[in-house]
Each structure stands twice: as C-alpha cells, then as structure tokens.
Design an enzyme around this catalytic site. Structure first.
Site, PDB file in Angstrom:
ATOM      1  N   THR A  69      64.587  60.251  51.368  1.00 54.26           N
ATOM      2  CA  THR A  69      65.363  60.070  50.137  1.00 54.26           C
ATOM      3  C   THR A  69      65.844  61.402  49.573  1.00 54.26           C
ATOM      4  O   THR A  69      66.915  61.474  48.971  1.00 54.26           O
ATOM      5  CB  THR A  69      64.496  59.332  49.087  1.00 54.26           C
ATOM      6  OG1 THR A  69      64.154  58.066  49.625  1.00 54.26           O
ATOM      7  CG2 THR A  69      65.222  59.134  47.772  1.00 54.26           C
ATOM      8  N   SER A 120      61.672  58.330  56.739  1.00 59.96           N
ATOM      9  CA  SER A 120      60.352  58.635  57.292  1.00 59.96           C
ATOM     10  C   SER A 120      59.647  57.467  57.992  1.00 59.96           C
ATOM     11  O   SER A 120      58.743  57.708  58.799  1.00 59.96           O
ATOM     12  CB  SER A 120      59.468  59.303  56.246  1.00 59.96           C
ATOM     13  OG  SER A 120      58.977  58.398  55.309  1.00 59.96           O
ATOM     14  N   ASP A 139      57.543  58.011  52.513  1.00 61.66           N
ATOM     15  CA  ASP A 139      56.733  56.897  53.035  1.00 61.66           C
ATOM     16  C   ASP A 139      55.632  57.354  53.989  1.00 61.66           C
ATOM     17  O   ASP A 139      54.517  56.827  53.956  1.00 61.66           O
ATOM     18  CB  ASP A 139      57.625  55.881  53.759  1.00 61.66           C
ATOM     19  CG  ASP A 139      58.546  55.126  52.807  1.00 61.66           C
ATOM     20  OD1 ASP A 139      58.414  55.285  51.580  1.00 61.66           O
ATOM     21  OD2 ASP A 139      59.421  54.370  53.296  1.00 61.66           O
TER      22      ASP A 139
HETATM   23  N1  ASP Z   1      61.983  55.296  52.443  1.00 68.25           N
HETATM   24  C1  ASP Z   1      62.114  56.705  52.149  1.00 68.25           C
HETATM   25  C2  ASP Z   1      61.574  57.519  53.297  1.00 68.25           C
HETATM   26  O1  ASP Z   1      60.376  57.679  53.391  1.00 68.25           O
HETATM   27  C3  ASP Z   1      61.398  57.005  50.915  1.00 68.25           C
HETATM   28  C4  ASP Z   1      61.485  58.424  50.469  1.00 68.25           C
HETATM   29  O2  ASP Z   1      61.908  59.318  51.148  1.00 68.25           O
HETATM   30  O3  ASP Z   1      61.070  58.664  49.336  1.00 68.25           O
HETATM   31  O4  ASP Z   1      62.335  58.001  54.080  1.00 68.25           O
END
Ligand code: ASP
Length: 322
Positions: A12, A53, A86
C-alpha cells in the site's frame, strides 16, 4: 553524510486509491521524491520487486536478505525496506534471523495509499530513514518502524485490518520512539546469531487449533510436508482427538512446533492431562516461546533451510531469543 539504501518491494505504501476507493498498484513509486526532507542523509532507492505483500514468498525474503548483505559489504550506512503490511512481520523476521548486520535494517509500510487523506506512507518512510541513519539503531537486528514507534522484527505483529496504529508488540512493547527531536531507544536488545542460508524449503505449514479439533487436518497434510507449526490453545494445549494424527506426523519425522493462539504470553508445558503441554512435549512437540504462529513458521523454515535437524533444530526453534 549518511548513505541509506531504500529497497522498495511494493504494498500500500507504493499504491494509489482510485475514484471508487479501490487500492491498486501504481507504476511510479510515490516515495521517490523525498530528498528535500532529508538533510545530511543521502537515499539511494532501488525497486527490489513491486508486489502486494500477500504475493511475497520466503524466496523473495531470501533475495532481499542477500541484497542487504551485499549493500553492507559495499559500505552502506543503513537499509530501509518498504513492504506491504500484510506479511511485513514475516519478511522483517526473516531478515532478522538471516542477517547479522552492524548497520541498521529497518522495515516500514503504510496503511493508507499515497493519495488518500491522512496517508501515512511518506511519514513512515521518513521515520524509517531517520531510524536507519541513527547510531542507536546499530546492532539491533531488524527493526520495524510504523506510526512513530520502533519495534523488534522478532515480536511485532499486525493487529488491526485498517488502523494506522496496527503494528504492536504484545507482551513486550515497542523498543523506541521516533519524534520531532530524533530517534530514541528505551530497551537493550538481546543479540542473536545470524543463521546463514542459501535456499528456502517450502513445505512448512501453519494450523490453528480450535475447540473440538480432531486429526483430520493433520492427516490431510501432504507426504512432502517438511514441518508444521500449530497455534495451540492457551498455555500450549491441544484437544485429545488430535493426538493420534499428531503422533503419526512426528513418527514420520516431521518437526512439529507449537505456539499459543493467545495474543499475549508464551507457550509452555505445564498442563499434565491428555493433550496438555506436558503430554505434547513428551511426544516430541517443540515448544516455541514468545513467537506467534507466522513468525514460528519463518523460524522453522530458516532452521530447516540451514540444515538443522533433531535436537539442534528443537533448540534453535525453542528459544525465541537465540
Ligand atoms: N494488502 C496490502 C499489502 O500487504 C496492505 C498494505 O500494504 O498495507 O500489500
């Protein structure tokens, strides 16, 4: 002038929100133009990979670890890794276990994407760079910096799906703070020896225990299974109906590691009843103290990939601070 290497891996922190609110990967990393805010610190940015992630695997973690080792040998003063939140704790702990850095290694991420109101990405990135440039962060293994707090990679965990204050260290707390004046540490850390590996084994699984669990899931594990971590109940106990299948796994030579599914505390063997910790330990289950399930899995992967077996592996996994 301090020279910091920023290794971007996606998440993110490098994504943008669309008009409908969906968060999508972006072609240009929004963290690349931060130099104006960094007096006395020169940042070199590199895109190690660009993945959400949940797409990150132990093989990506090993590639990062090897890149950081190279950078340290080349004389860099500190490293920041940006990562999706994540699985951030797993990558950070993998780096913690496999590196023996004298330089700071700091992992950070964001809960809000770059163009959202209250976005925390640039701020966390800046805090991570300041931490990586600080003398106090040397010889502390891998650290996680989020939301003004500094945590050890070993014990930090993501605790909230969306809140910016999601990263917490249950039981032990953060080890330092980042504020306007600088970077401060409030705890001495216990050093650990790096475990060098040049490959990662894949078939290590994680199961969570529940009331009424039986052996079905244990028996369903493939014959190629190389290790299993169980998030057990309470202080470290399992329902009795799991025991025959668990015994079959142990008899096959599969290392079985046990942690607690509780958020705080450590797993220990002090209940002596069928399925209690005393009973499980006698069967050959390896207790891992203080780590959560996903971290214990990373430790088991690293130990097995290093060739550890039997009592040596049990010793390595058992002690969260070795
Ligand atoms: N779903 C995202 C990831 O882990 C969440 C984040 O980066 O905060 O890539």
């Amino acid at each position: 002038m301090k020279h910091i290497l920023a290794l971007h891996t996606g998440g993110t922190i490098s994504m943008t929100a669309t008009d409908t609110g969906d968060v999508v990967p972006s072609a240009i990393n929004p963290l690349l133009d931060l130099s104006a805010h960094l007096e006395g610190i020169e940042v070199t940015s590199e895109e190690a990979f660009n993945l959400p992630s949940p797409h990150v695997t132990p093989a990506h973690m090993l590639a990062l670890s090897q890149r950081i080792r190279q950078a340290e040998a080349a004389g860099i003063d500190g490293v920041v890794v940006t990562h999706g939140t994540d699985t951030l704790e797993e990558t950070a702990y993998f780096l913690d276990l496999t590196l023996d850095p004298t330089i700071p290694v700091v992992v950070t991420g964001a809960m809000r994407s770059a163009n959202e109101i209250g976005s925390d990405g640039r701020y966390n990135f800046l805090s991570a760079i300041r931490t990586a440039a600080s003398a106090g962060a040397r010889h502390k293994g891998c650290l996680v910096v989020m939301n003004d707090e500094i945590h050890t990679a070993r014990f930090v965990t993501k605790t909230h799906t969306t809140n910016v204050a999601t990263f917490r260290t249950p039981t032990f707390g953060p080890v330092g703070l980042v504020n306007k004046d600088g970077v401060r540490f409030f705890q001495e850390l216990i050093n650990q020896q790096a475990c060098r590996i040049d490959h990662v084994i894949a078939k290590v699984f994680l199961l969570k225990a529940f009331a009424g669990m039986d052996g079905t899931l244990f028996d369903a594990l493939p014959t190629s299974t190389q290790g299993l971590v169980i998030e057990a109940l309470g202080a470290g106990n399992l329902p009795p109906a799991t025991l025959p299948a668990l015994r079959r796994l142990i008899d096959r030579g599969v290392p079985v590691v046990l942690v607690s599914r509780c958020f705080n505390g450590v797993a220990e063997d002090f209940y002596d009843y069928e399925g209690g910790g005393v009973n499980l330990k006698k069967m050959g289950v390896i207790f891992c103290q203080g780590l959560n399930g996903q971290k214990a899995r990373i430790k088991l992967i690293v130990g097995l990939s290093n060739g550890k077996q039997g009592a040596v592996l049990a010793d390595y996994v058992n002690n969260a601070i070795s």
